[in-house]
Write a protein that holds these residues in place. Structure first.
Motif, PDB file in Angstrom:
ATOM      1  N   MET A 423       0.814  -1.202   0.000  1.00  0.00           N
ATOM      2  CA  MET A 423       0.000   0.000   0.000  1.00  0.00           C
ATOM      3  C   MET A 423       0.849   1.254   0.000  1.00  0.00           C
ATOM      4  N   ARG A 424       2.150   1.057   0.161  1.00  0.00           N
ATOM      5  CA  ARG A 424       2.996   2.236   0.283  1.00  0.00           C
ATOM      6  C   ARG A 424       3.936   2.301  -0.903  1.00  0.00           C
ATOM      7  N   ALA A 425       3.929   3.444  -1.551  1.00  0.00           N
ATOM      8  CA  ALA A 425       4.892   3.615  -2.627  1.00  0.00           C
ATOM      9  C   ALA A 425       6.218   3.998  -1.998  1.00  0.00           C
TER      10      ALA A 425
ATOM     11  N   ARG B  13       9.465 -11.130   9.573  1.00  0.00           N
ATOM     12  CA  ARG B  13      10.881 -10.830   9.304  1.00  0.00           C
ATOM     13  C   ARG B  13      11.031 -10.256   7.909  1.00  0.00           C
ATOM     14  N   ARG B  14      11.888  -9.260   7.842  1.00  0.00           N
ATOM     15  CA  ARG B  14      12.252  -8.762   6.514  1.00  0.00           C
ATOM     16  C   ARG B  14      13.588  -9.352   6.128  1.00  0.00           C
ATOM     17  N   PRO B  15      13.853  -9.441   4.846  1.00  0.00           N
ATOM     18  CA  PRO B  15      15.130 -10.023   4.401  1.00  0.00           C
ATOM     19  C   PRO B  15      16.340  -9.321   5.029  1.00  0.00           C
ATOM     20  N   ALA B  38       8.499   4.597  18.038  1.00  0.00           N
ATOM     21  CA  ALA B  38       9.463   5.477  17.390  1.00  0.00           C
ATOM     22  C   ALA B  38       9.562   5.134  15.913  1.00  0.00           C
ATOM     23  N   SER B  39      10.188   6.021  15.218  1.00  0.00           N
ATOM     24  CA  SER B  39      10.389   5.786  13.794  1.00  0.00           C
ATOM     25  C   SER B  39      11.204   4.515  13.589  1.00  0.00           C
ATOM     26  N   GLY B  40      10.736   3.677  12.691  1.00  0.00           N
ATOM     27  CA  GLY B  40      11.470   2.442  12.416  1.00  0.00           C
ATOM     28  C   GLY B  40      11.107   1.312  13.348  1.00  0.00           C
ATOM     29  N   SER B  41      10.172   1.554  14.250  1.00  0.00           N
ATOM     30  CA  SER B  41       9.829   0.501  15.206  1.00  0.00           C
ATOM     31  C   SER B  41       8.892  -0.549  14.607  1.00  0.00           C
ATOM     32  N   GLY B  42       8.332  -0.269  13.444  1.00  0.00           N
ATOM     33  CA  GLY B  42       7.511  -1.278  12.783  1.00  0.00           C
ATOM     34  C   GLY B  42       6.024  -0.973  12.771  1.00  0.00           C
ATOM     35  N   LYS B  43       5.651   0.300  13.008  1.00  0.00           N
ATOM     36  CA  LYS B  43       4.230   0.660  13.033  1.00  0.00           C
ATOM     37  C   LYS B  43       3.583   0.418  11.663  1.00  0.00           C
ATOM     38  N   SER B  44       4.222   0.925  10.627  1.00  0.00           N
ATOM     39  CA  SER B  44       3.652   0.744   9.288  1.00  0.00           C
ATOM     40  C   SER B  44       3.658  -0.723   8.889  1.00  0.00           C
ATOM     41  N   THR B  45       4.667  -1.429   9.351  1.00  0.00           N
ATOM     42  CA  THR B  45       4.727  -2.859   9.055  1.00  0.00           C
ATOM     43  C   THR B  45       3.534  -3.590   9.656  1.00  0.00           C
ATOM     44  N   LEU B  46       3.157  -3.175  10.851  1.00  0.00           N
ATOM     45  CA  LEU B  46       1.985  -3.785  11.489  1.00  0.00           C
ATOM     46  C   LEU B  46       0.730  -3.532  10.638  1.00  0.00           C
ATOM     47  N   ASP B 172      -2.286   5.509   9.003  1.00  0.00           N
ATOM     48  CA  ASP B 172      -0.847   5.573   9.280  1.00  0.00           C
ATOM     49  C   ASP B 172      -0.423   7.029   9.418  1.00  0.00           C
ATOM     50  N   GLU B 173      -0.354   7.501  10.646  1.00  0.00           N
ATOM     51  CA  GLU B 173       0.034   8.884  10.953  1.00  0.00           C
ATOM     52  C   GLU B 173      -0.630   9.901  10.041  1.00  0.00           C
ATOM     53  N   PRO B 174      -1.948   9.905   9.945  1.00  0.00           N
ATOM     54  CA  PRO B 174      -2.615  10.803   9.006  1.00  0.00           C
ATOM     55  C   PRO B 174      -2.515  12.271   9.407  1.00  0.00           C
TER      56      PRO B 174
HETATM   57  N1  LIG Z   1      10.210  -2.737   1.937  1.00  0.00           N
HETATM   58  C1  LIG Z   1      11.093  -2.829   2.931  1.00  0.00           C
HETATM   59  N2  LIG Z   1      12.210  -3.564   2.746  1.00  0.00           N
HETATM   60  C2  LIG Z   1      13.125  -3.688   3.732  1.00  0.00           C
HETATM   61  N3  LIG Z   1      12.979  -3.129   4.929  1.00  0.00           N
HETATM   62  C3  LIG Z   1      11.893  -2.393   5.194  1.00  0.00           C
HETATM   63  C4  LIG Z   1      10.886  -2.208   4.205  1.00  0.00           C
HETATM   64  N4  LIG Z   1       9.933  -1.434   4.746  1.00  0.00           N
HETATM   65  C5  LIG Z   1      10.320  -1.155   5.993  1.00  0.00           C
HETATM   66  N5  LIG Z   1      11.485  -1.720   6.267  1.00  0.00           N
HETATM   67  C6  LIG Z   1      12.200  -1.660   7.539  1.00  0.00           C
HETATM   68  O1  LIG Z   1      11.333  -2.178   8.535  1.00  0.00           O
HETATM   69  C7  LIG Z   1      11.469  -1.440   9.715  1.00  0.00           C
HETATM   70  C8  LIG Z   1      10.111  -0.934  10.175  1.00  0.00           C
HETATM   71  O2  LIG Z   1       9.647  -0.018   9.222  1.00  0.00           O
HETATM   72  P1  LIG Z   1       8.274   0.707   9.376  1.00  0.00           P
HETATM   73  O3  LIG Z   1       8.025   1.449   8.154  1.00  0.00           O
HETATM   74  O4  LIG Z   1       7.270  -0.285   9.808  1.00  0.00           O
HETATM   75  O5  LIG Z   1       8.558   1.703  10.588  1.00  0.00           O
HETATM   76  P2  LIG Z   1       7.599   2.798  11.218  1.00  0.00           P
HETATM   77  O6  LIG Z   1       7.456   2.447  12.649  1.00  0.00           O
HETATM   78  O7  LIG Z   1       6.386   2.919  10.416  1.00  0.00           O
HETATM   79  O8  LIG Z   1       8.484   4.103  11.094  1.00  0.00           O
HETATM   80  P3  LIG Z   1       7.997   5.600  10.786  1.00  0.00           P
HETATM   81  O9  LIG Z   1       7.448   6.134  12.066  1.00  0.00           O
HETATM   82  O10 LIG Z   1       9.279   6.287  10.414  1.00  0.00           O
HETATM   83  O11 LIG Z   1       7.019   5.535   9.703  1.00  0.00           O
HETATM   84  C9  LIG Z   1      12.455  -0.325   9.433  1.00  0.00           C
HETATM   85  O12 LIG Z   1      13.709  -0.716   9.946  1.00  0.00           O
HETATM   86  C10 LIG Z   1      12.517  -0.262   7.919  1.00  0.00           C
HETATM   87  O13 LIG Z   1      13.791   0.103   7.494  1.00  0.00           O
END
Ligand SMILES: Nc1ncnc2c1ncn2[C@@H]1O[C@H](COP(=O)(O)OP(=O)(O)OP(=O)(O)O)[C@@H](O)[C@H]1O
Ligand SMILES: [Mg+2]
Lengths: 427, 231
Positions: A423-425, B13-15, B38-46, B172-174
């Protein structure tokens, strides 16, 4: 709704898309115009004397005789004797024979001296008899002249008009048969062949004006000051108006099976005057073989131009792909399948292809019309501008298909990146 | 109450070596869940996991009572289209398309969701939702989205997320691009509108001030649910 969105998306990129469409359209138009001209030239040549089985002329080149007699191309052929014509006419196998004598002109248009039988036997196109848009009964009686459609149209002549013919093809000069006017007695329907650009007079009248022109028998010549009616009534059946030489004979055989035997006899060296017998269809097919490679080169070139234009379309679609990843991410978030997105991009290419094809057709019609104006008279072609040939239609379908295929490449790219991006570009 | 989303011992897990671990997590119908981190903690991943864009590497995750293990990506896309309204941080709208087209996009890829539109017509429903997000539907409807202010854009995106009554909205952080006044206004409008439609909300933010009125708060900074592994 998605179509509306796609259209708006395209509208947002209108400049680059317009350039692409224009390039595509121009390339399509170029190709189709060339194809149209090719087909028109062939149709015109093949259809010019379709009812004629054999063309007989003085000994010489087949192609030269055919091109000069039927198409007004090339140098004057040597003439044949009138007595030879009579022999041909009396041959058992011959159904009909029409004499042709060339050499004079009227304001740049060729004068064909023949007999009224010409209108009965010569066919054009696919065996279509010559028809008249206007005529009176006299036709080639006396000093009657029948006009080809184009001659009548451009010069604005009508039935009853008096015109003079000129020696040779030069459109200016003083060598005219001023004192022997011809009266227009008929106007032919358009045929898309050199007939449209010709004037037809009786071979005996032709002889008569040449006698007068030679000055050898002025006193015996027909009355120069007769009125229109009188000129059509002038009796030219006397032996003094029998021509001595002529250009060629159009022959129709009773049975086509004896055609080769007939030609062999005609060309027999032991004859008083050995002649040449030409099978128009076969001789023309030799001509097409000769010009075919040049034609093919031209076609290959124009196809290459279309290919380059399509490559341009692909480049544009691929180059803008990165900019569209956000758009694609949005569709994905709404639940769109990667395949659906690929489909949208292909649809877009299809729209580009169809618009370019339509624009190309419009340009082609324009191009054909222009070619008709510029070249039509010169090549004696009937370029009916508002018509597409089958080969053109096939080419269009092929073009649209390839254009859609060109859209598949960015579509596959989008498919892959959308799987990756979710969903994210990401960029 | 049935759980819309339910995860146990979920690991993704990401590669690159990054891993997100969530021992236990669920969202019930109508519930508002905030995700902090925090940024990078995985919120968007969730959100990717809950949206069905990616599948957990191990553990279980069920979405709308279906296990993601049993579903193809195709089926996951369909599930998302039917059941999830999505609001991004930015770039929510097609800039060239009208506001109306952008909102209508919400039901464009799912027949089920299109059939859930309650008002007599799609355009009436869109009008209603734009008004609910405090937008002047009449004047905005046919304007291209790029002519809107950032705050307006986010509210249009919220209206789209609500269209067709999805049971879950993920955001996501709208509000991160909005000023403070606009942030709280957006939160209030979104909460009101989703409450009245009965939708649950999974709301990601790194701003702890915004979490008033949420039923459940998940912190991804907490070492318990997440941990980092070095490759
Ligand atoms: N497509 C991808 N390929 C490899 N690693 C990724 C990918 N997307 C995210 N990551 C990594 O996964 C981790 C979590 O990313 P994510 O985007 O979920 O963080 P976030 O909590 O949403 O951060 P932010 O607040 O900055 O948006 C980060 O370390 C990021 O570098
Ligand atoms: Mg994030």
């Amino acid at each position: 709704m998605m179509l509306g969105v796609t259209l708006r998306s395209m509208l947002g990129r209108k400049l680059s898309l317009a350039m692409t469409v224009l390039t595509l359209a121009l390339s399509v138009a170029l190709f189709m115009t060339i194809e149209r001209l090719r087909v028109a030239v062939r149709d015109s040549f093949d259809g010019t004397i379709s009812g004629v089985d054999v063309l007989v002329g003085a000994r010489g080149s087949d192609l030269g005789l055919l091109l000069y007699t039927a198409f007004q191309i090339g140098d004057a052929s040597p003439s044949m004797r009138w007595s030879s014509f009579l022999e041909v006419e009396q041959d058992d196998r011959v159904g009909w024979a029409v004499p042709i004598s060339l050499g004079d002109s009227h304001r740049g248009y060729r004068v064909v001296a023949t007999t009224s039988a010409y209108f009965d036997h010569v066919r054009t196109g696919r065996d279509r008899p010559l028809g008249f848009t206007a005529k009176n009964e006299a036709l080639l009686n006396g000093f009657g002249v029948v006009l080809g459609a184009q001659v009548a149209r451009t010069l604005g002549y009508q039935i009853g008009a008096a015109i003079t013919v000129q020696h040779g093809l030069a459109s200016a000069g003083d060598s005219s048969h001023k004192h022997q006017p011809f009266i227009v007695t008929g106007i032919l329907e358009p045929t898309g062949t050199p007939n449209d650009y010709s004037l037809f007079v009786h071979i005996r009248a032709f002889e008569a004006i040449h006698e007068g022109w030679n000055g050898s028998v002025p006193s015996q010549g027909p009355d120069r000051h007769a009125g229109a009616e009188d000129r059509l009534a002038i009796d030219l059946s006397g032996p003094e108006f029998e021509p001595s030489r002529m250009t060629a004979v159009y022959v129709g055989l009773k049975s086509k099976r004896r055609i080769f035997q007939f030609i062999e006899d005609i060309e027999d060296r032991s004859r008083k005057e050995p002649l040449t017998g030409v099978l128009p269809g076969i001789t023309l097919s030799h001509l097409w073989v000769l010009v075919g490679s040049a034609e093919n080169a031209l076609l290959i070139f124009s196809v290459l131009i279309v290919v380059v234009a399509l490559a341009g379309q692909m480049t544009l679609l691929v180059a803008t792909q990165d900019l569209r990843r956000r758009e694609i991410a949005i569709y994905r978030a709404m639940g769109a399948q990667p395949m659906t997105i690929a489909g949208l991009l292909v649809t877009e290419s299809a729209v580009i292809g169809v618009v370019a094809a339509v624009a190309g057709v419009v340009l082609t019609l324009l191009g054909t019309w222009l070619a008709g104006q510029v070249l039509g008279g010169y090549l004696k072609l009937d370029l009916n501008a508002f018509m597409l040939t089958t080969s053109q239609a096939q080419a269009l379908v092929a073009f649209i298909s390839v254009s859609v295929l060109a859209g598949l490449i960015p579509a596959v790219m989008a498919y892959r990146s959308s799987l990756q991006d979710g969903m994210r570009a990401r960029f | 109450m049935t759980a819309l989303v339910e995860a146990t011992e979920m690991v993704f897990r990401r590669p690159g070596g990054y891993a997100l671990r969530i021992p236990s997590f669920s969202i019930s119908a109508g519930e508002a869940v905030a995700v902090l981190g925090a940024s990078g903690s995985g919120k968007s991943t969730l959100l990717d996991l809950v949206g069905g864009v990616v599948r957990p590497t191990s553990g279980s995750l069920s979405l709308f009572e279906q296990s993601t293990l049993d579903l193809s990506y195709r089926a996951l896309d369909r599930l998302r289209g039917e059941n999830v309204g999505v609001i991004f941080q930015e770039h929510n709208l097609l800039p060239f398309a009208t506001v109306y087209q952008n909102v209508a996009l919400g039901v464009q890829f799912s027949r089920v969701r299109r059939e859930r539109v309650i008002a007599p017509s799609l355009s009436e429903e869109i009008t209603r939702l734009l008004r609910a997000m405090d937008l002047d539907a009449n004047s905005l409807m046919h304007r291209p989205a790029h002519t809107l202010s950032v705050g307006q854009r986010q509210r249009v995106a919220a209206a789209r997320a609500l269209l067709g009554q999805p049971p879950l909205i993920i955001a996501d952080e709208p509000t991160s691009a909005l000023d403070e006044g606009n942030q709280s206004r957006f939160m209030t409008l979104l909460q009101e509108a989703r409450r009245s439609s009965g939708a649950a909300l999974l709301f990601v933010t790194h701003d702890a001030r915004l979490i008033d009125g949420f039923d459940q708060i998940i912190s991804l900074d907490d070492p318990a649910p997440t941990e980092r592994e070095d490759p």
